[in-house]
Structure formats: C-alpha cells, structure tokens
Scaffold this active site. Structure first.
Site, short mmCIF file in Angstrom:
data_model
loop_
_atom_site.label_atom_id
_atom_site.label_comp_id
_atom_site.label_asym_id
_atom_site.label_seq_id
_atom_site.Cartn_x
_atom_site.Cartn_y
_atom_site.Cartn_z
N GLU A 23 -2.50 -4.85 -3.50
CA GLU A 23 -2.76 -5.67 -4.68
C GLU A 23 -2.58 -4.89 -5.98
O GLU A 23 -2.00 -5.39 -6.94
CB GLU A 23 -4.19 -6.25 -4.62
CG GLU A 23 -4.43 -7.17 -3.45
CD GLU A 23 -4.93 -6.46 -2.20
OE1 GLU A 23 -5.54 -7.13 -1.35
OE2 GLU A 23 -4.74 -5.24 -2.06
N SER A 33 -7.57 -9.24 3.58
CA SER A 33 -8.73 -9.47 2.72
C SER A 33 -8.91 -8.31 1.73
O SER A 33 -8.89 -7.15 2.14
CB SER A 33 -9.97 -9.60 3.61
OG SER A 33 -11.11 -9.94 2.87
N ASP A 65 -8.12 4.90 4.38
CA ASP A 65 -7.74 3.89 3.40
C ASP A 65 -8.92 3.04 2.94
O ASP A 65 -8.98 2.64 1.79
CB ASP A 65 -6.64 2.98 3.97
CG ASP A 65 -5.97 2.17 2.88
OD1 ASP A 65 -5.35 2.78 1.99
OD2 ASP A 65 -6.06 0.93 2.93
N ASN A 105 0.86 -1.17 0.00
CA ASN A 105 0.00 0.00 0.00
C ASN A 105 0.91 1.23 0.00
O ASN A 105 1.73 1.40 0.88
CB ASN A 105 -0.91 -0.03 1.24
CG ASN A 105 -1.92 1.07 1.23
OD1 ASN A 105 -1.57 2.24 1.14
ND2 ASN A 105 -3.18 0.71 1.37
N HIS A 158 -3.19 0.43 -3.52
CA HIS A 158 -3.27 -0.56 -2.45
C HIS A 158 -2.23 -1.64 -2.71
O HIS A 158 -1.57 -1.64 -3.75
CB HIS A 158 -4.67 -1.17 -2.39
CG HIS A 158 -5.68 -0.33 -1.69
ND1 HIS A 158 -6.91 -0.79 -1.33
CD2 HIS A 158 -5.63 0.97 -1.27
CE1 HIS A 158 -7.60 0.16 -0.72
NE2 HIS A 158 -6.85 1.25 -0.68
N CYS A 202 -10.15 -5.35 -0.57
CA CYS A 202 -11.26 -4.40 -0.59
C CYS A 202 -12.01 -4.50 -1.91
O CYS A 202 -11.63 -5.25 -2.81
CB CYS A 202 -10.72 -2.98 -0.38
SG CYS A 202 -9.81 -2.37 -1.82
N CYS A 215 -9.66 -3.67 -4.99
CA CYS A 215 -8.70 -4.72 -5.31
C CYS A 215 -9.42 -5.98 -5.80
O CYS A 215 -8.92 -6.67 -6.70
CB CYS A 215 -7.80 -5.00 -4.11
SG CYS A 215 -6.77 -3.57 -3.71
#
Length: 149
Positions: free
Chosen positions: A54, A79, A144, A41, A52, A81, A84
């Site tokens: 990912e 996990s 975020d 991130n 982010h 979002c 992503c």
C-alpha cells in the site's frame, strides 16, 4: 481467476514482488476508475523498513491533492497492517478492497471504526499466494509483520 481489474493489478504487483525475491503483497490506488499508482512490498528489494504494498502504491501515485485521496479506493491483496492502515486513514481514503484476510488480519476493525468502507473479497488467488509464501519463508513473513520467530 479474479475478474476485478483493479484487484488483478494488485495481484500482478504481488507476483512481481515475489519474483524479485520479496513478499507477495500488491496494491493499487484507484481514482475515478483509473489506477493512479500500483505497487508491491519492496522491503527486501530496497532494504526498506516501510515499503509495503500500500505504501509503495501511494508513493508511486505521487503527490495528490487531498480531494483525490478522499475520492479514491485502495485495492490490496492482503488485509492492511497497522502502518498501511495509518496511511489510508491519514489521506482519508474512504474505501479499501481487500483480496483476503485469512492468512493475516490487519486493522480492518480500525478502518471501519473510522468510517472507511472495507470490502473483503476472499480471493482464492490471494489466499494461495500468501499461504505458499508463509509456508516457504516463515522468518521473512514474521519480519515483515514485526513478529518474533
């Protein structure tokens, strides 16, 4: 300590992000046992709205043929979002390995509904990183994930 080398790479990225003053979330895109791109991130560091873990890993993997994405695995410390998750679905990544989902439950149900294999490792290191970060910087965390303070 994590024994999965790809989750370990994502954890290293998360730690790097935190050391830079950012949010400790990391990811790695893996194809045929090789990391194509790893990232963390960088919203704070880059003044970015979308960087982010990912999305950073995807960006750092560079442009790939659809067949590569469709035979890859996304490893992430947290996990995914909605944003992503959308990127994972857009590129047809068939499997996501998640370090933890206790501190934040993203769009795992949507991923599974769309045929993505979702594996949650419940990794202690990932849980501790996020628990400590959220306690230390709740406003930054809320920013975020698009939540109000």
């Amino acid at each position: 300590m994590t024994t999965d080398p790809f989750l370990q790479a994502a954890i290293e990225e998360a730690r790097a992000g935190r050391a830079e003053g950012g949010i400790p979330i990391g990811a790695a895109l893996v194809h045929d046992g090789v990391i194509l791109g790893r990232g963390h991130n960088r919203r704070v560091q880059m003044g970015s709205a979308i960087r982010h873990g990912e999305t950073d890993a995807l960006e750092r993997a560079g442009r790939q043929p659809a067949a590569v994405y469709q035979a890859s695995v996304m490893y992430t410390t947290l996990s995914p979002c909605s944003m992503c998750t959308g990127a994972i679905l857009l590129y047809g990544i068939p499997k996501v390995v998640i370090g933890e989902n206790r501190t934040f439950l993203g769009e795992e149900a949507l991923l599974a509904e769309r045929g993505v294999e979702v594996v949650v490792l419940d990794d202690v290191t990932c849980i501790e990183m996020m628990t400590e970060f959220i306690a230390a910087e709740p406003s930054l965390w809320n920013e975020d994930i698009g939540e109000l303070d």
